[in-house]
Design a protein around this motif. Structure first.
Motif, PDB file in Angstrom:
ATOM      1  N   TYR A 129       0.839  -1.197   0.000  1.00 19.50           N
ATOM      2  CA  TYR A 129       0.000   0.000   0.000  1.00 19.50           C
ATOM      3  C   TYR A 129       0.875   1.249   0.000  1.00 19.50           C
ATOM      4  O   TYR A 129       1.975   1.257   0.562  1.00 19.50           O
ATOM      5  N   ARG A 130       0.347   2.304  -0.625  1.00 22.43           N
ATOM      6  CA  ARG A 130       0.986   3.620  -0.584  1.00 22.43           C
ATOM      7  C   ARG A 130       0.074   4.568   0.201  1.00 22.43           C
ATOM      8  O   ARG A 130      -1.112   4.699  -0.118  1.00 22.43           O
ATOM      9  N   ILE A 131       0.615   5.218   1.220  1.00 23.61           N
ATOM     10  CA  ILE A 131      -0.138   6.160   2.036  1.00 23.61           C
ATOM     11  C   ILE A 131       0.337   7.569   1.714  1.00 23.61           C
ATOM     12  O   ILE A 131       1.517   7.896   1.875  1.00 23.61           O
ATOM     13  N   THR A 132      -0.581   8.391   1.226  1.00 23.02           N
ATOM     14  CA  THR A 132      -0.269   9.780   0.889  1.00 23.02           C
ATOM     15  C   THR A 132      -0.732  10.668   2.031  1.00 23.02           C
ATOM     16  O   THR A 132      -1.915  10.692   2.372  1.00 23.02           O
ATOM     17  N   THR A 193       4.522   9.936  11.841  1.00 20.88           N
ATOM     18  CA  THR A 193       3.468   9.518  10.900  1.00 20.88           C
ATOM     19  C   THR A 193       3.672   8.065  10.471  1.00 20.88           C
ATOM     20  O   THR A 193       2.744   7.248  10.502  1.00 20.88           O
ATOM     21  N   GLU A 194       4.889   7.749  10.060  1.00 19.80           N
ATOM     22  CA  GLU A 194       5.165   6.387   9.611  1.00 19.80           C
ATOM     23  C   GLU A 194       4.965   5.388  10.745  1.00 19.80           C
ATOM     24  O   GLU A 194       4.369   4.320  10.552  1.00 19.80           O
ATOM     25  N   SER A 195       5.451   5.735  11.929  1.00 19.40           N
ATOM     26  CA  SER A 195       5.289   4.841  13.076  1.00 19.40           C
ATOM     27  C   SER A 195       3.819   4.643  13.416  1.00 19.40           C
ATOM     28  O   SER A 195       3.370   3.519  13.687  1.00 19.40           O
ATOM     29  N   PHE A 196       3.035   5.717  13.376  1.00 19.57           N
ATOM     30  CA  PHE A 196       1.610   5.669  13.719  1.00 19.57           C
ATOM     31  C   PHE A 196       0.844   4.740  12.783  1.00 19.57           C
ATOM     32  O   PHE A 196       0.109   3.833  13.225  1.00 19.57           O
ATOM     33  N   VAL A 201      -1.621  -0.649  10.618  1.00 26.61           N
ATOM     34  CA  VAL A 201      -1.757  -1.604   9.514  1.00 26.61           C
ATOM     35  C   VAL A 201      -1.147  -2.952   9.862  1.00 26.61           C
ATOM     36  O   VAL A 201      -1.736  -4.007   9.585  1.00 26.61           O
ATOM     37  N   THR A 202       0.030  -2.971  10.483  1.00 25.00           N
ATOM     38  CA  THR A 202       0.637  -4.258  10.826  1.00 25.00           C
ATOM     39  C   THR A 202      -0.133  -4.962  11.935  1.00 25.00           C
ATOM     40  O   THR A 202       0.018  -6.175  12.116  1.00 25.00           O
ATOM     41  N   GLY A 203      -0.962  -4.231  12.664  1.00 26.84           N
ATOM     42  CA  GLY A 203      -1.842  -4.880  13.624  1.00 26.84           C
ATOM     43  C   GLY A 203      -2.890  -5.728  12.929  1.00 26.84           C
ATOM     44  O   GLY A 203      -3.427  -6.675  13.519  1.00 26.84           O
ATOM     45  N   ILE A 204      -3.189  -5.398  11.676  1.00 23.08           N
ATOM     46  CA  ILE A 204      -4.119  -6.192  10.868  1.00 23.08           C
ATOM     47  C   ILE A 204      -3.387  -7.324  10.161  1.00 23.08           C
ATOM     48  O   ILE A 204      -3.847  -8.463  10.141  1.00 23.08           O
ATOM     49  N   ASP A 205      -2.235  -6.989   9.573  1.00 20.37           N
ATOM     50  CA  ASP A 205      -1.438  -7.996   8.874  1.00 20.37           C
ATOM     51  C   ASP A 205       0.032  -7.579   8.942  1.00 20.37           C
ATOM     52  O   ASP A 205       0.423  -6.609   8.290  1.00 20.37           O
ATOM     53  N   PRO A 206       0.862  -8.299   9.701  1.00 19.92           N
ATOM     54  CA  PRO A 206       2.275  -7.923   9.844  1.00 19.92           C
ATOM     55  C   PRO A 206       3.067  -7.989   8.540  1.00 19.92           C
ATOM     56  O   PRO A 206       4.159  -7.420   8.461  1.00 19.92           O
ATOM     57  N   THR A 211       4.553   2.225   1.816  1.00 20.14           N
ATOM     58  CA  THR A 211       5.391   3.336   1.393  1.00 20.14           C
ATOM     59  C   THR A 211       4.626   4.627   1.672  1.00 20.14           C
ATOM     60  O   THR A 211       3.388   4.639   1.645  1.00 20.14           O
ATOM     61  N   PHE A 212       5.354   5.722   1.929  1.00 23.84           N
ATOM     62  CA  PHE A 212       4.727   6.976   2.321  1.00 23.84           C
ATOM     63  C   PHE A 212       5.114   8.093   1.353  1.00 23.84           C
ATOM     64  O   PHE A 212       6.277   8.187   0.918  1.00 23.84           O
TER      65      PHE A 212
END
Length: 222
Positions: A129-132, A193-196, A201-206, A211-212
Motif C-alpha cells: 500500500y501507498r499512504i499519501t 506519521t510512519e510509526s503511527f 496496519v501491521t496490527g491487521i497484517d504484519p 510506502t509513504f
C-alpha cells in the motif's frame, strides 16, 4: 410323502455367495463416494472463506487508515518569556526616558499533526500500500499559562501608550509562529506519521508493506 423343492435352475450356492459379495462391494463403494463428496463440500467453503478473508483484510486496512478526525502526532511543551518594548519619538528621534518594556512568561502544550480525512491509501500490489499524507498542521494547544512577570518604564514613559498584554499573547500564538513550530519539527512529524500508521496496519497484517508520500501546503509531493 414330503416333496422337496429344487433350487432354481442356474442358481447354485457359490453363485448366491458371489452375488452377495458383489452387492457388499457396491454398497462399500457408494459409502466411499458419499464420504468423498462430503469432504469436497467441506474443502470448497474453506477455499471460498480464504478468499473472502483476504478481501476483508483489505477493507480493514482502508477503514483503519481512513480516519476522519484530526490525528495528533506530536505534542510539544513550549515555554519562554516574550518581551515587548515601545518608546515615543519626536521627528524620528527617540525621546530618552519614554520607553516602556513588558515581559510576559508563557507555557503551553502545542499539538501538531494532520487532518485524518485527507490521508489517502492506494493498493499498489499484493499486500502493498501507498499512504499519501497531507501537510502537517498546528492542531491546537492546551495547558496554556501566561503571566506578566515585570515591567520596565522610563521617567517619561507616561507619554508612551501602555503595552497591550493581550496583543502580546496573540502574537505568541500567531499563525506565523504556529507554522514555524510545524516547520521546525517536520522531520520528527514524518517519523511519527510512519510509526503511527505502521502500528495500525501491521496490527491487521504484519506482512503488509507500506510506502509513504508527503505533501506540502501546495499539494506537491515530497
Amino acid at each position: 410323502m414330503t416333496e422337496t423343492t429344487d433350487p432354481p435352475a442356474g442358481s447354485t450356492a457359490p453363485q448366491r455367495v458371489l452375488r452377495w459379495v458383489l452387492g457388499a462391494v457396491v454398497v462399500f463403494l457408494a459409502v466411499l463416494g458419499s464420504l468423498a463428496l462430503l469432504g469436497a463440500m467441506k474443502v470448497i467453503p474453506e477455499i471460498a472463506l480464504f478468499g473472502n478473508e483476504s478481501e476483508e483484510r483489505n477493507a480493514q486496512v482502508l477503514t483503519a487508515v481512513s480516519r476522519e478526525e484530526q490525528v495528533v502526532l506530536l505534542s510539544l511543551g513550549i515555554e519562554g518569556i516574550d518581551e515587548k518594548t515601545d518608546r515615543t519619538t519626536f521627528l524620528g528621534v527617540d525621546i530618552p526616558g519614554s520607553e516602556r518594556a513588558t515581559f510576559v512568561q508563557y507555557s503551553f502544550s502545542a499539538k501538531l499533526g494532520i487532518e485524518g480525512g485527507d490521508v489517502r491509501i492506494d493498493e499498489t500490489g499484493e499486500g502493498e500500500y501507498r499512504i499519501t499524507v497531507p501537510e502537517f498542521v498546528f492542531i491546537g494547544h492546551d495547558d496554556e499559562h501566561f503571566e506578566l512577570i515585570t515591567e520596565r518604564n522610563g521617567a517619561l514613559s507616561w507619554i508612551t501608550p501602555e503595552i497591550d498584554e493581550l496583543e502580546m499573547v496573540r502574537g505568541i500564538l500567531s499563525d506565523d509562529v504556529k507554522a514555524q513550530y510545524v516547520a521546525d519539527n517536520e522531520a520528527l512529524l514524518r517519523e511519527q506519521t510512519e510509526s503511527f500508521y505502521r502500528r495500525i496496519v501491521t496490527g491487521i497484517d504484519p506482512e503488509i508493506e507500506l510506502t509513504f508520500v508527503f505533501e506540502d501546503s501546495a499539494g506537491s509531493r515530497r
